[in-house]
Design a protein around this motif. Sequence first.
Motif, PDB file in Angstrom:
ATOM      1  N   SER A   1      -9.945   0.578  -4.742  1.00 34.28           N
ATOM      2  CA  SER A   1      -8.584   0.683  -5.254  1.00 34.28           C
ATOM      3  C   SER A   1      -7.813  -0.630  -5.055  1.00 34.28           C
ATOM      4  CB  SER A   1      -7.851   1.833  -4.560  1.00 34.28           C
ATOM      5  OG  SER A   1      -6.516   1.875  -4.965  1.00 34.28           O
ATOM      6  N   GLU A   2      -7.889  -1.179  -3.862  1.00 29.57           N
ATOM      7  CA  GLU A   2      -7.158  -2.420  -3.596  1.00 29.57           C
ATOM      8  C   GLU A   2      -7.768  -3.605  -4.344  1.00 29.57           C
ATOM      9  OE1 GLU A   2      -5.216  -4.984   0.013  1.00 29.57           O
ATOM     10  OE2 GLU A   2      -7.089  -3.945   0.452  1.00 29.57           O
TER      11      GLU A   2
ATOM     12  N   THR B   1      -6.696  -3.622  -7.937  1.00 29.00           N
ATOM     13  CA  THR B   1      -5.339  -4.147  -8.096  1.00 29.00           C
ATOM     14  C   THR B   1      -5.344  -5.670  -8.074  1.00 29.00           C
ATOM     15  OG1 THR B   1      -4.399  -2.165  -7.077  1.00 29.00           O
ATOM     16  CG2 THR B   1      -3.010  -4.136  -7.108  1.00 29.00           C
TER      17      THR B   1
ATOM     18  N   GLN C   1      -7.000  -7.054 -11.246  1.00 27.92           N
ATOM     19  CA  GLN C   1      -6.090  -6.974 -12.389  1.00 27.92           C
ATOM     20  C   GLN C   1      -5.044  -8.075 -12.322  1.00 27.92           C
ATOM     21  OE1 GLN C   1      -4.732  -2.928 -11.743  1.00 27.92           O
ATOM     22  NE2 GLN C   1      -5.758  -2.222 -13.602  1.00 27.92           N
ATOM     23  N   GLN C   2      -4.473  -8.234 -11.133  1.00 21.70           N
ATOM     24  CA  GLN C   2      -3.384  -9.190 -10.965  1.00 21.70           C
ATOM     25  C   GLN C   2      -3.824 -10.636 -11.137  1.00 21.70           C
ATOM     26  OE1 GLN C   2      -1.318  -8.696  -7.267  1.00 21.70           O
ATOM     27  NE2 GLN C   2       0.122 -10.336  -7.671  1.00 21.70           N
TER      28      GLN C   2
END
Length: 175
Positions: free
Chosen positions: A65-66, A69, A72-73
């Motif tokens: 999950s992290e 993120t 994506q960023q």
Amino acid sequence: MQVEVYVQDYYHESSAPEALQSGEKDAHITVETWEDWFECWLEILQPSISPAHTYEVGLRLTDNSEILTLNQQYRHQNKPTDVLSFAALEVDAPDVTEIDAEEPLYLGDIVISVETAQQQAQQQEHPLPTELAWLAAHGLLHLLGWDHPDDESLSQMLKQQVILLKAIGIDTDFE
């Protein structure tokens, strides 16, 4: 030479009960072991990096999950990945005269998804610590400017990872 490795083991801290239930308790790598590994690797790689008395590396072990993120960023990829590297020396390594002998040379941060590493370790049929070491070595090479935009450079990088793992006593069949 000395290496300071700042390990944030978010994955095991946040999911310790589940990790223990799945038999993962033996997969934990101590901070001292990480420091020994990075010190060994940097000694091998030192001819190609800026000389420093002390190097500093951040290492974060996390979940899908992290890392999704972050992927994506920073890479505009909408999927989890196994390892991300955030190099502090993006442009050129500092000149020897620019390095403060008292301060560690900060190389950057490596983020590893333990979930993805577990899946890859199972697929490769080797222990999770072997996969984590493989990914950390890969991340370190990225911090030092290695990249793999084509098959030839990927092959060279993978060969270097094998050398690094053998140096810490991990025999690989990744080649």
